[in-house]
Design an enzyme around this catalytic site. Structure first.
Site, PDB file in Angstrom:
ATOM      1  N   SER A  15     -20.703   0.052  24.549  1.00 50.13           N
ATOM      2  CA  SER A  15     -20.767   0.382  23.113  1.00 50.13           C
ATOM      3  C   SER A  15     -19.379   0.132  22.518  1.00 50.13           C
ATOM      4  CB  SER A  15     -21.243   1.834  22.945  1.00 50.13           C
ATOM      5  OG  SER A  15     -21.451   2.143  21.584  1.00 50.13           O
ATOM      6  N   HIS A  42     -24.196  -1.978  22.012  1.00 51.28           N
ATOM      7  CA  HIS A  42     -24.526  -1.406  20.707  1.00 51.28           C
ATOM      8  C   HIS A  42     -23.860  -2.234  19.615  1.00 51.28           C
ATOM      9  CE1 HIS A  42     -25.191   2.786  22.706  1.00 51.28           C
ATOM     10  NE2 HIS A  42     -26.238   1.990  22.824  1.00 51.28           N
ATOM     11  N   ASP A 135     -25.295   7.342  25.678  1.00 46.66           N
ATOM     12  CA  ASP A 135     -26.358   6.417  26.057  1.00 46.66           C
ATOM     13  C   ASP A 135     -25.994   5.765  27.392  1.00 46.66           C
ATOM     14  OD1 ASP A 135     -28.746   5.047  25.841  1.00 46.66           O
ATOM     15  OD2 ASP A 135     -27.935   3.483  24.526  1.00 46.66           O
TER      16      ASP A 135
END
Length: 199
Positions: A15, A42, A135
């Protein structure tokens, strides 16, 4: 490491700071690296995917966005398109969905990791890299519970340490390594497998 172990696929989640981390990891993988690699990074839902083309130009391996029902083949890197979850099917093909975000994210790392673990079991290598949320932690735990190999980037070497720390706490990974260490381990595992005629 058990030298008789056979790996089929690598999944990576990243991310915040991930684009630079992925570039460092992927750009130095050799042309004959044969494990397919699937990645959730992401990104903005409005991303035009141009960063994938840039990454492809810097890597010896082919780097592309995954397509619906595309077969996963050795030596290729697949990235989840913006605003789609990327799933691995039992027949080792890609599925893209617009299901609800998971962990406030679409694509979600947990979704990729869990479906890949269901398909590959002990043949899966899961890697959590830099990021500012959690996540990937649950997905990495799922990979470990299915006998896969689990790796997390050293938090102190990550641009954002929250995601590696969450994964370490929940999944107790097999390895915690720098980006260079992750690359060296992947190359070593792939070389051992190719020397045994299994890759």
């Amino acid at each position: 490491m058990n030298s008789t172990r056979k790996f089929d696929m690598v999944v990576i989640g990243s991310s915040a700071g991930g684009m630079q981390a992925l570039k460092r990891l992927l750009a130095e993988l050799p042309w004959n690296f044969s494990f397919p690699i699937l990645i959730v990074q992401h990104i903005s839902p409005r991303s035009d995917g141009s960063w994938v083309s840039i990454l492809n130009g810097q890597c010896a391996l082919e780097v592309k966005e995954a397509d619906e029902k595309e077969a996963i083949v050795p030596g290729r890197v697949y990235l989840a398109p913006a605003n789609y979850h990327l799933l691995v099917e039992e027949d080792r093909s890609c599925t893209l969905t617009l299901d609800e975000p998971v962990n406030y994210a679409r694509p979600s790392i947990d979704v990729l990791f869990e479906t890949a673990a269901q398909s590959c079991g002990a043949g899966l290598i899961g890697i959590v890299m830099t990021g500012a949320n959690s996540d990937g932690a649950r997905g990495l735990q799922f990979i470990k519970n299915n006998a896969g190999l689990t790796i997390v980037q050293e938090p102190e070497t990550a641009e954002s340490s929250a995601m590696p720390l969450a994964a370490i706490r929940l999944a107790e990974p097999d390895h915690v390594l720098s980006i260079d260490g992750i690359r060296e381990l992947l190359i070593s595992l792939n070389s051992m497998q190719r020397s045994r005629g299994l890759a």
